[in-house]
Design an enzyme around this catalytic site. Sequence first.
Site, PDB file in Angstrom:
ATOM      1  N   GLY A 226       0.772  -1.236   0.000  1.00 54.75           N
ATOM      2  CA  GLY A 226       0.000   0.000   0.000  1.00 54.75           C
ATOM      3  C   GLY A 226       0.805   1.288   0.000  1.00 54.75           C
ATOM      4  O   GLY A 226       0.290   2.336   0.403  1.00 54.75           O
TER       5      GLY A 226
ATOM      6  N   ILE B 176      -6.658 -10.196 -11.890  1.00 48.18           N
ATOM      7  CA  ILE B 176      -7.084  -9.901 -13.254  1.00 48.18           C
ATOM      8  C   ILE B 176      -8.592  -9.722 -13.231  1.00 48.18           C
ATOM      9  O   ILE B 176      -9.303 -10.454 -12.534  1.00 48.18           O
ATOM     10  CB  ILE B 176      -6.649 -11.052 -14.198  1.00 48.18           C
ATOM     11  CG1 ILE B 176      -5.122 -11.037 -14.322  1.00 48.18           C
ATOM     12  CG2 ILE B 176      -7.331 -10.930 -15.554  1.00 48.18           C
ATOM     13  CD1 ILE B 176      -4.557 -12.235 -15.049  1.00 48.18           C
ATOM     14  N   LEU B 177      -9.066  -8.726 -13.958  1.00 49.56           N
ATOM     15  CA  LEU B 177     -10.497  -8.418 -13.954  1.00 49.56           C
ATOM     16  C   LEU B 177     -11.135  -8.915 -15.248  1.00 49.56           C
ATOM     17  O   LEU B 177     -10.536  -8.819 -16.326  1.00 49.56           O
ATOM     18  CB  LEU B 177     -10.687  -6.915 -13.796  1.00 49.56           C
ATOM     19  CG  LEU B 177     -10.211  -6.400 -12.422  1.00 49.56           C
ATOM     20  CD1 LEU B 177     -10.025  -4.901 -12.445  1.00 49.56           C
ATOM     21  CD2 LEU B 177     -11.168  -6.824 -11.330  1.00 49.56           C
TER      22      LEU B 177
ATOM     23  N   SER C  33       3.983   2.713 -15.834  1.00 47.60           N
ATOM     24  CA  SER C  33       2.911   3.221 -16.684  1.00 47.60           C
ATOM     25  C   SER C  33       1.632   3.335 -15.862  1.00 47.60           C
ATOM     26  O   SER C  33       1.335   2.460 -15.051  1.00 47.60           O
ATOM     27  CB  SER C  33       2.634   2.250 -17.837  1.00 47.60           C
ATOM     28  OG  SER C  33       3.811   1.981 -18.577  1.00 47.60           O
TER      29      SER C  33
ATOM     30  N   ASP D  54      -3.070  -5.407 -18.661  1.00 46.85           N
ATOM     31  CA  ASP D  54      -2.098  -4.318 -18.809  1.00 46.85           C
ATOM     32  C   ASP D  54      -2.076  -3.756 -20.236  1.00 46.85           C
ATOM     33  O   ASP D  54      -1.055  -3.245 -20.697  1.00 46.85           O
ATOM     34  CB  ASP D  54      -0.688  -4.768 -18.382  1.00 46.85           C
ATOM     35  CG  ASP D  54      -0.667  -5.236 -16.931  1.00 46.85           C
ATOM     36  OD1 ASP D  54      -1.333  -4.600 -16.098  1.00 46.85           O
ATOM     37  OD2 ASP D  54       0.013  -6.241 -16.632  1.00 46.85           O
TER      38      ASP D  54
HETATM   39  C1  GAR Z   1       3.611  -1.398  -7.378  1.00 41.80           C
HETATM   40  O1  GAR Z   1       4.963  -1.380  -7.771  1.00 41.80           O
HETATM   41  C2  GAR Z   1       2.709  -1.572  -8.586  1.00 41.80           C
HETATM   42  O2  GAR Z   1       3.218  -0.989  -9.749  1.00 41.80           O
HETATM   43  C3  GAR Z   1       2.669  -3.064  -8.714  1.00 41.80           C
HETATM   44  O3  GAR Z   1       2.624  -3.554  -7.386  1.00 41.80           O
HETATM   45  C4  GAR Z   1       3.305  -2.632  -6.541  1.00 41.80           C
HETATM   46  C5  GAR Z   1       2.417  -2.309  -5.345  1.00 41.80           C
HETATM   47  O4  GAR Z   1       3.121  -1.616  -4.353  1.00 41.80           O
HETATM   48  N1  GAR Z   1       1.529  -3.475  -9.447  1.00 41.80           N
HETATM   49  C6  GAR Z   1       1.478  -4.547 -10.233  1.00 41.80           C
HETATM   50  O5  GAR Z   1       2.407  -5.307 -10.365  1.00 41.80           O
HETATM   51  C7  GAR Z   1       0.144  -4.752 -10.941  1.00 41.80           C
HETATM   52  N2  GAR Z   1       0.175  -5.946 -11.747  1.00 41.80           N
HETATM   53  P1  GAR Z   1       2.341  -0.936  -3.139  1.00 41.80           P
HETATM   54  O6  GAR Z   1       1.392  -1.985  -2.560  1.00 41.80           O
HETATM   55  O7  GAR Z   1       3.402  -0.552  -2.153  1.00 41.80           O
HETATM   56  O8  GAR Z   1       1.598   0.253  -3.671  1.00 41.80           O
END
Ligand code: GAR
Length: 202
Positions: A12, A92-93, A136, A145
């Site tokens: 988070g 995945i949605l 992105s 994605d």
């Molecule tokens: C982030 O780096 C985000 O880009 C990635 O998960 C991490 C979450 O970090 N998302 C994905 O890989 C989506 N497929 P956080 O929980 O600390 O925000």
Amino acid sequence: AFQIVVLVSGFGSNLQALIEASRASSSVFSIQAVISNRNDAYALERAQAANIPTFVITATAGQTRENYDQILSQHLKSFNPDLIVMAGFMRILSASFTEQWHHKLINIHPSLLPKYPGLNTHQRAIEAGDDRHGISVHYVNAEVDGGTIIAQADLAIESNDTPQKIAQRVHQLEHQLLPKVVMAIARGEICYSKADGLVYHH
Ligand code: GAR
């Protein structure tokens, strides 16, 4: 005010960046609720500490993706948000969900799409010998994605880099870019129209 719901699964830190941006004196949006698919997500503690309502919707054994997404959708409808932000939401949605929320749903992804959709993006960029990598923010469609890219930021891959080292720098970039994009959408500077696609108003 412009209202968002944030979907999370884990640490988070991107949610935290959004919480801080939503509380800045110049803020143009607020966070109505945080929804997690995992009850052990640290993101839930961050939301609770910020007095944001939290909801956990875990998938049950044998549940279809469509059924999970319908339940998620019902929660979202009760908030009627202006925007739904996937901030480390690791599900995945289904196509019916992404169609229902089309252009109200954005995701942050840790690669320079269209390179490296999916998982283990930092490892894949290193193995490919790339010298640039990044992040992105994109609208979400049925292709994983694969939706329209709104904004990207990049960084250099160093010769001694590891996925862990890159992840730290990627997170720093994300914490800048994601709130910026949400603010731009909230201010109406970025929008999506069926006829014109992505439109920037400056
Ligand atoms: C982030 O780096 C985000 O880009 C990635 O998960 C991490 C979450 O970090 N998302 C994905 O890989 C989506 N497929 P956080 O929980 O600390 O925000």
